[in-house]
Structure formats: structure tokens, C-alpha cells
Design a protein around this motif. Structure first.
Motif, PDB file in Angstrom:
ATOM      1  N   LYS A 119      31.707  42.744  58.944  1.00 53.39           N
ATOM      2  CA  LYS A 119      32.177  41.355  58.941  1.00 53.39           C
ATOM      3  C   LYS A 119      31.597  40.648  57.735  1.00 53.39           C
ATOM      4  N   VAL A 120      32.474  39.976  57.004  1.00 49.55           N
ATOM      5  CA  VAL A 120      32.088  39.381  55.728  1.00 49.55           C
ATOM      6  C   VAL A 120      32.640  37.970  55.662  1.00 49.55           C
ATOM      7  N   ILE A 121      31.863  37.038  55.111  1.00 49.69           N
ATOM      8  CA  ILE A 121      32.358  35.672  54.950  1.00 49.69           C
ATOM      9  C   ILE A 121      32.349  35.317  53.469  1.00 49.69           C
ATOM     10  N   ALA A 122      33.426  34.696  53.003  1.00 47.19           N
ATOM     11  CA  ALA A 122      33.529  34.332  51.590  1.00 47.19           C
ATOM     12  C   ALA A 122      33.825  32.850  51.482  1.00 47.19           C
ATOM     13  N   ALA A 123      33.189  32.193  50.494  1.00 49.31           N
ATOM     14  CA  ALA A 123      33.451  30.776  50.254  1.00 49.31           C
ATOM     15  C   ALA A 123      33.670  30.593  48.761  1.00 49.31           C
ATOM     16  N   VAL A 124      34.678  29.791  48.410  1.00 53.58           N
ATOM     17  CA  VAL A 124      35.017  29.556  47.015  1.00 53.58           C
ATOM     18  C   VAL A 124      34.884  28.079  46.721  1.00 53.58           C
ATOM     19  N   TYR A 125      34.195  27.759  45.643  1.00 46.84           N
ATOM     20  CA  TYR A 125      34.075  26.363  45.206  1.00 46.84           C
ATOM     21  C   TYR A 125      34.701  26.269  43.825  1.00 46.84           C
ATOM     22  N   GLY A 126      35.692  25.404  43.694  1.00 44.91           N
ATOM     23  CA  GLY A 126      36.232  25.232  42.356  1.00 44.91           C
ATOM     24  C   GLY A 126      37.731  25.046  42.346  1.00 44.91           C
ATOM     25  N   PRO A 127      38.310  24.871  41.201  1.00 40.50           N
ATOM     26  CA  PRO A 127      37.615  24.726  39.930  1.00 40.50           C
ATOM     27  C   PRO A 127      36.905  23.384  39.817  1.00 40.50           C
ATOM     28  N   ARG A 128      35.694  23.407  39.376  1.00 43.71           N
ATOM     29  CA  ARG A 128      34.916  22.171  39.254  1.00 43.71           C
ATOM     30  C   ARG A 128      34.178  22.166  37.934  1.00 43.71           C
ATOM     31  N   GLU A 129      33.497  21.090  37.678  1.00 50.35           N
ATOM     32  CA  GLU A 129      32.821  20.922  36.396  1.00 50.35           C
ATOM     33  C   GLU A 129      31.734  21.972  36.246  1.00 50.35           C
ATOM     34  N   VAL A 130      31.619  22.530  35.058  1.00 54.74           N
ATOM     35  CA  VAL A 130      30.611  23.552  34.808  1.00 54.74           C
ATOM     36  C   VAL A 130      29.233  22.937  34.903  1.00 54.74           C
ATOM     37  N   GLN A 131      28.374  23.577  35.669  1.00 56.17           N
ATOM     38  CA  GLN A 131      27.070  22.956  35.881  1.00 56.17           C
ATOM     39  C   GLN A 131      26.120  23.202  34.721  1.00 56.17           C
ATOM     40  N   ASN A 132      26.302  24.300  34.051  1.00 56.79           N
ATOM     41  CA  ASN A 132      25.450  24.616  32.918  1.00 56.79           C
ATOM     42  C   ASN A 132      26.285  24.509  31.653  1.00 56.79           C
ATOM     43  N   ARG A 133      26.122  23.389  30.910  1.00 51.69           N
ATOM     44  CA  ARG A 133      27.014  23.104  29.798  1.00 51.69           C
ATOM     45  C   ARG A 133      27.118  24.242  28.793  1.00 51.69           C
ATOM     46  N   SER A 134      26.009  24.959  28.629  1.00 56.08           N
ATOM     47  CA  SER A 134      26.009  25.993  27.590  1.00 56.08           C
ATOM     48  C   SER A 134      26.959  27.132  27.947  1.00 56.08           C
ATOM     49  N   GLN A 135      27.293  27.295  29.233  1.00 55.18           N
ATOM     50  CA  GLN A 135      28.152  28.409  29.625  1.00 55.18           C
ATOM     51  C   GLN A 135      29.621  28.022  29.639  1.00 55.18           C
ATOM     52  N   GLN A 136      29.921  26.804  29.285  1.00 59.49           N
ATOM     53  CA  GLN A 136      31.302  26.335  29.360  1.00 59.49           C
ATOM     54  C   GLN A 136      32.173  27.088  28.374  1.00 59.49           C
ATOM     55  N   ILE A 137      33.351  27.506  28.811  1.00 58.04           N
ATOM     56  CA  ILE A 137      34.292  28.169  27.918  1.00 58.04           C
ATOM     57  C   ILE A 137      35.427  27.194  27.686  1.00 58.04           C
ATOM     58  N   SER A 138      35.766  26.974  26.415  1.00 58.54           N
ATOM     59  CA  SER A 138      36.663  25.863  26.107  1.00 58.54           C
ATOM     60  C   SER A 138      38.102  26.128  26.489  1.00 58.54           C
ATOM     61  N   ASP A 139      38.511  27.398  26.616  1.00 63.70           N
ATOM     62  CA  ASP A 139      39.935  27.612  26.882  1.00 63.70           C
ATOM     63  C   ASP A 139      40.193  28.283  28.224  1.00 63.70           C
ATOM     64  N   GLN A 140      39.149  28.587  28.980  1.00 71.80           N
ATOM     65  CA  GLN A 140      39.428  29.156  30.288  1.00 71.80           C
ATOM     66  C   GLN A 140      38.318  28.797  31.267  1.00 71.80           C
ATOM     67  N   ALA A 141      38.539  29.209  32.511  1.00 73.89           N
ATOM     68  CA  ALA A 141      37.567  28.891  33.553  1.00 73.89           C
ATOM     69  C   ALA A 141      36.493  29.965  33.596  1.00 73.89           C
ATOM     70  N   LEU A 142      35.292  29.580  34.017  1.00 71.99           N
ATOM     71  CA  LEU A 142      34.188  30.510  34.151  1.00 71.99           C
ATOM     72  C   LEU A 142      34.150  30.960  35.612  1.00 71.99           C
ATOM     73  N   VAL A 143      34.137  32.257  35.841  1.00 68.87           N
ATOM     74  CA  VAL A 143      34.122  32.758  37.214  1.00 68.87           C
ATOM     75  C   VAL A 143      32.740  33.321  37.509  1.00 68.87           C
ATOM     76  N   ARG A 144      32.123  32.846  38.578  1.00 75.11           N
ATOM     77  CA  ARG A 144      30.810  33.348  38.963  1.00 75.11           C
ATOM     78  C   ARG A 144      30.903  33.894  40.369  1.00 75.11           C
ATOM     79  N   CYS A 145      30.153  34.947  40.627  1.00 72.93           N
ATOM     80  CA  CYS A 145      30.231  35.541  41.955  1.00 72.93           C
ATOM     81  C   CYS A 145      28.844  35.920  42.413  1.00 72.93           C
ATOM     82  N   GLU A 146      28.579  35.730  43.690  1.00 73.58           N
ATOM     83  CA  GLU A 146      27.289  36.123  44.232  1.00 73.58           C
ATOM     84  C   GLU A 146      27.501  36.852  45.552  1.00 73.58           C
TER      85      GLU A 146
END
Lengths: 316, 319
Positions: A119-146
Motif C-alpha cells: 500500500k502506497v500513498i502519493a501526494a503532488v504539490y504544484g505547479p507552484r513557485e520554485v522555493q529555491n530560486r537558484s534551481q529555477q528553470i526558465s523554460d520548464q517546470a522543475l520536478v522533484r520526487c521523494e
């Protein structure tokens, strides 16, 4: 995009249960009744029904330890002569799947996915403002997974559920799989977070996580090329088996995990442990792909039902 | 049901089921046929020229959906309206946002969009009301107008080239919102209408339905300004301010009642508009339901039944 990757956490035989049983039987014989090695191993055989092979052991510890035997691949029967597996399934049969959408109210999208006892639970937040400005990509979304496993998800309480090598590897794998199907160029300068947690682990957690993440992303209304579904298959007792559970997984046989885009008929994830001859591998991979397609049908039904429900409730 | 983790006993469950089935039967069949999921083919006549809108993509020559939603056709445009997606701003929309950052000559607001919205200092009225060029002193005093975590009402002005949104708050009705509650619901439940600012006289409450799903329920303020008290009049206004800072109990109860009505409607997934909110609040007060009991299972079931009746009346009237 096929990625065949080595299994980083393969540090020897995975059969923890068998290890413990073996050590117990052997120690019992060796220490308790002061038998010699061969005699003790024979005793253990009779008590536990395992076959041990006593030979020069590359992992042998110093003489004080009783652990001096190398456990070979146990001749346990994973497929009975009638063709039934340990839990009563046929070799080509998947476990029962169940999915639920909208379980985490605060998240933009969420889902719970069950494959048998996993049994697995998944939660997705977004698309929202990038929290770490340095990782922002100007032409696409940043995908993070944990990816993390709950402490209570396995039989023994886990000491370090996050941050160990296996979790980091699976997080990376899920991220790359989902990133391949999300249309990131439609959401520039934003961030999509996917959190997956295993509540109950009984084999096939990687597949269940990918399926749950797909459902959560669709629930959040994030545009995707196609849904990603995943399933695992193995090869034990000379039979390809679909959807391995924990016991079959720990047997030490090959375990192939496949992730596909069903409509586009493309493979986004391909992982395997252990070794397989090429023709058998083709069979096993084909079987896993069939499993993926079955999961895809179910997921599509669930999503369609959910959409219809939201629409009629909203009214006009 | 999203958010509805209520314990329902057997009768309540049956009643709720029946009410939802009634709603289901009342919904237009065309709409449910038009529902699609990701990578579903959209039925379209390929001989006619059509425009591919949002939520669609071309796959091997056929039109395929990229989100789960309902297919809409407007003249030649075919697009898929996603239900639970983030807010999609349009120019002229009224939005309510929360200040996240005070930056150089601008404020950044969170408005449930994929990026934070920008409210420029030049798009705000100055406290003294004079139209003039913003000086460095104005920039240093930005924090006296809006600070972090303030709730602000504004209007979408235009889009930047990179997709971010610019807001403006030049009119008297926009600005900082105080003495009330901010509620967050899904944006698809708030429809575009002529009026987004509602003054509920019988409760004495201001209700702002932001198109981004942020709803403001607060005490009514006459001629709302985004301004602060002028420094010169500080002494005589400070005592008045102190009296105004206290909200009477009845007003607070009304605010909570309306807020709970919005919460119940959004949990059940019904469209949120001012009339429905007033009806729900009046239903609760007529049945003498305590304000906190409004979030209990019984009231949810009652509202669902009431909504099913209302919609069946509406469809009968149409026929």
C-alpha cells in the motif's frame, strides 16, 4: 527510453528470513549439542526443510562465529506442481489492485494505490513557485520526487526510512520516469513536488509508487503526455511469474520492473536484478508489459469515474 | 469524497447516497459523455478545420487529451477543461492573494497559480491619494502599506512574457483586507460572474469570491481603502481605531457561520456563489444548528439533500 540499471542494494542474498532460520538451526546444532559442522547442517535440514551446501565460504567470519556455511539458493517451491504460487495465484495472475483518489485534502493531487498487500500513498504539490530560486528553470517546470518508507511498513521496524541509498535511488528513478511524461514546458519557472510513501511493503513497491504518482498527477490536473504504469515480473522454478510479492522477491531470483506509456507503447523504466538469459528475459519483460497494460485500464477507469463525479456534483 | 472524512452512520450514508444519485441523474448527459482522461482520443470531425486549445495535443495525427476533464467546444475551438487544476488567470479577474514577499518596488502575492503574482508599487494608490511618481522614500515605506502575510484583493492587469501575472489595485474597492477570514477552496467551484464583491446586509458582512479560489469573509468596511492612517491625523484617529478594532460577538458569529457554509459547499463539491452561501447559512440558523455543528455529518447530508431538491426544481422549471 530504456534504462537498464544495476540494483544498488544487492549486497548478497536477500533472503533475510532464510538467513535467520539457517543461523538458528545451525547454531542450535553446533552450540547446543556440540555437533560438528556437517552434523549440525544435517539437523538444520531436517528441522527446517532447507538444503544447505557446506563449502568454502567467501563470507566466512572468524572461527568463533558459528556462521560458517554458505546458504545456497533454497529449493523452496514457489510454483507447486499444480501451477499455484505461494499465495494461491496462477503464474500469470496479478494481485488485486485498488486505487483511491483525493485522500490528502491539502495536496493539489493525491492517491492511494494498493497492489495486494503493498500500500502506497502519493501526494503532488504544484505547479507552484520554485522555493529555491537558484534551481529555477526558465523554460520548464522543475520536478522533484521523494520516496520514503514508513517505519511500520516492513516486518521489522525500519531504522532509517529516508536518505539511505535505496530510497535515494528509487526517488531518482521515479523522478525520471514521471518527468518523461509530464509536459513541463507548459509551466515555466514552476516546481512540481511528488511525495510517495510506502505504508505497507510486500514486494513491488517501486511499481506501486509509480502507479500512485501517476494517479496523483492526473488528479492535480498537471498535463501529461500519457499515464505511466508499472509492474514487476520474475522467474522462479523455471516459470515466469507476474507481480512478485515479498517472499518471491526475496528468493534471490531475477526481478524485472517495467514502466510503460500504454497509449504510446513506449518503455520509460526497465530495471532488473540478477541475471537472465536473453530469450527468457524477453518473455518475462513481455509478461510485465501485459501487467502494466492491465493496470493502465484500471487506472483509466478510476480517473474517468472521478472526473464524472466531480462534474455532476458541481452542477451548472 | 475529497476532504469529507466524516463519520456517517448508516441512515446518513443512505441519504447522502440518494441525494448524490439524484444529482447524478439531473446532470446533463452531454457533459458526462464529454469526460476524458489523460491520453484519451477526443472525438472530432477531422474534415472541419478546428483549433486545438488548452489540454489537448496532437498524437500521430489524432487529437488527444493531456488532462482529465471535460471537452468543451466553442465555435471552432476544442479544448479540455481540467477540473482540479490550479487557477488560470485571465485579464480582469478579481483575485484575493496573500503577500509572500516585499521586494524591490513590488509585492509578491500567492494566488494559487503556478507562479507568484506581482503587484507593482506603481499599481497601488498612495496613502495620500495623489497621483505622483513613486520616490525612493515610498519604496522604503512599502512595508507600511502591505507586509508579509497580509491578505490583499486585486485585479489581474496583464501577463508577463514569461507567464507570470501582474496585478493592479488602483480602485477603492481593492486593497488590504482586514477583520475577517480567508478560505481556500478549489478554483473550479467559483464561476465568473458580474459581481464578485457581495455585501450581505442581513449579516453585515463583506463576501469576496476570488476567482482563484480564495474567498474572503469579513466585517463590512465602508469605502475600503488600501491605505493606512495618515501620520498627521494619528492622535485623533487612534482612539477611534481602538473602538473599531473590537469586533462584536454577533458579527464574529456571523462571519463564522458564513465561512462554515462555504466550507460545507466546497467539501461537497458544489458551485459556490453568493446566493447559495446565503441559503446555506440561513438553513443552518433556521434549524438552530450550532456554528461548529455545521461541519458535522448531519448538516452535510442536509445541504446535499437541499441542493438536490433545488437543482431538480430548476430543471423542472426549465422544462
Amino acid at each position: 527510453m530504456m534504462q537498464v540499471r544495476p540494483n544498488l542494494d544487492y549486497e548478497g542474498p536477500k533472503s533475510h528470513q532464510h538467513h535467520r532460520a539457517f543461523v538458528f538451526g545451525f547454531e542450535y546444532g553446533f552450540l547446543k549439542e556440540k555437533l560438528d559442522q556437517k552434523e549440525a547442517a544435517k539437523r538444520a535440514n531436517e528441522q527446517l526443510g532447507f538444503v544447505f551446501d557446506i563449502g568454502p565460504n567467501p563470507w566466512s567470519k572468524p572461527a568463533t562465529s558459528s556462521f560458517g556455511c554458505k546458504p545456497s539458493l533454497v529449493k523452496m517451491e514457489y510454483v507447486s506442481p499444480e501451477g499455484l504460487r505461494l499465495d494461491g495465484r496462477r503464474p500469470m495472475e496479478m494481485r488485486q489492485i485498488r486505487a483511491e483518489i483525493g485522500t490528502v485534502a491539502r495536496a493539489d493531487g493525491s492517491a492511494v494505490f494498493e497492489m495486494g498487500n503493498t500500500k502506497v500513498i502519493a501526494a503532488v504539490y504544484g505547479p507552484r513557485e520554485v522555493q529555491n530560486r537558484s534551481q529555477q528553470i526558465s523554460d520548464q517546470a522543475l520536478v522533484r520526487c521523494e520516496y520514503s518508507m514508513a517505519n511500520f511498513s516492513t516486518g521489522d521496524r525500519m531504522r532509517k526510512p529516508k536518505g539511505d541509498r535505496r530510497s535515494t535511488e528509487i526517488s531518482l528513478v521515479i523522478r525520471q520516469t514521471m518527468e518523461a511524461c509530464i509536459l513541463t514546458h507548459l509551466m515555466p519557472r514552476s516546481q512540481i513536488d511528488i511525495f510517495v510513501q510506502v505504508l505497507q511493503a510486500d514486494g513491488g513497491t517501486r511499481s506501486a509508487c509509480i502507479n500512485a504518482a501517476t494517479l496523483a498527477l492526473a488528479d492535480a490536473g498537471i498535463p501529461m503526455r500519457d499515464i505511466v504504469t508499472s509492474c514487476s515480473a520474475g522467474y522462479l522454478n523455471s516459470t515466469p511469474l507476474l507481480d512478485l510479492n515479498y517472499i518471491e522477491d526475496s528468493a534471490g531470483g531475477p526481478d524485472v520492473t517495467v514502466g510503460i506509456l500504454p497509449k504510446l507503447d513506449k518503455v520509460t523504466l526497465l530495471q532488473m536484478d540478477a541475471k537472465l538469459p536473453l530469450d527468457i528475459f524477453e518473455n518475462v519483460m513481455g509478461l510485465a508489459t501485459e501487467g502494466c497494460k492491465a493496470v493502465a485500464n484500471y487506472i483509466r477507469e478510476v480517473l474517468l469515474e472521478n472526473t464524472k463525479q466531480l462534474e455532476y456534483r458541481r452542477g451548472l | 469524497m475529497r476532504g469529507l472524512q466524516l463519520p456517517l452512520n448508516q441512515t446518513q450514508r443512505i441519504r447522502l447516497q440518494r441525494a448524490l444519485e439524484k444529482l447524478h441523474s439531473l446532470s446533463s448527459k452531454a457533459n458526462s459523455d464529454a469526460s476524458v482522461t489523460v491520453a484519451d482520443t477526443i472525438p472530432v470531425n477531422y474534415d472541419d478545420a478546428f483549433l486545438k486549445g488548452h489540454g489537448t495535443t496532437d498524437l500521430n495525427g489524432e487529437l488527444v487529451a493531456t488532462v482529465c476533464g471535460v471537452v468543451e467546444r466553442v465555435n471552432k475551438l476544442v479544448y479540455v477543461r481540467a477540473l482540479r487544476a490550479r487557477y488560470k488567470p485571465e485579464v480582469g479577474d478579481i483575485v484575493v492573494g496573500r503577500v509572500v514577499e516585499v521586494a524591490q518596488k513590488r509585492w509578491r502575492l500567492e494566488i494559487n497559480f503556478s507562479q507568484d503574482a506581482v503587484l507593482m508599487l506603481s499599481s497601488m494608490n498612495m496613502p495620500d491619494g495623489i497621483q505622483r511618481r513613486r520616490t525612493a522614500l515610498d519604496e522604503l515605506n512599502m512595508r507600511s502599506i502591505f507586509e508579509e502575510n497580509d491578505v490583499v484583493c486585486a485585479e489581474v492587469r496583464n501577463f508577463h512574457h514569461d507567464g507570470s501575472v501582474q496585478l493592479q489595485a488602483r480602485s477603492q474597492k481593492y486593497g488590504k483586507l482586514e477583520k475577517g477570514q480567508l478560505l481556500i477552496i478549489d478554483p473550479y467551484l467559483v464561476k465568473k460572474s458580474k459581481q464578485h464583491f457581495h455585501y450581505l446586509e442581513q449579516f453585515g458582512i463583506d463576501l469576496i469570491l476570488g476567482r482563484n479560489g480564495f474567498i474572503w469573509v469579513g466585517e463590512h468596511v465602508e469605502a475600503r481603502d488600501g491605505m493606512i492612517v495618515d501620520q498627521a491625523n494619528n492622535s485623533e484617529q487612534s482612539t477611534v481605531e481602538k473602538d473599531q478594532a473590537y469586533t462584536p460577538l454577533e458579527m464574529r458569529q456571523n462571519i463564522c457561520r458564513i465561512a462554515n457554509a462555504v466550507r460545507v459547499l466546497s467539501t461537497l463539491g458544489f458551485n459556490v456563489d453568493a446566493d447559495l452561501i446565503i441559503e446555506t447559512a440561513e438553513l443552518s440558523s433556521s434549524l438552530n444548528i450550532d456554528i461548529h455543528d455545521m461541519l458535522g455529518s448531519e448538516f452535510h447530508v442536509l445541504v446535499a439533500e437541499r441542493e438536490a431538491e433545488r437543482r431538480s426544481l430548476m430543471t423542472k422549471r426549465k422544462r
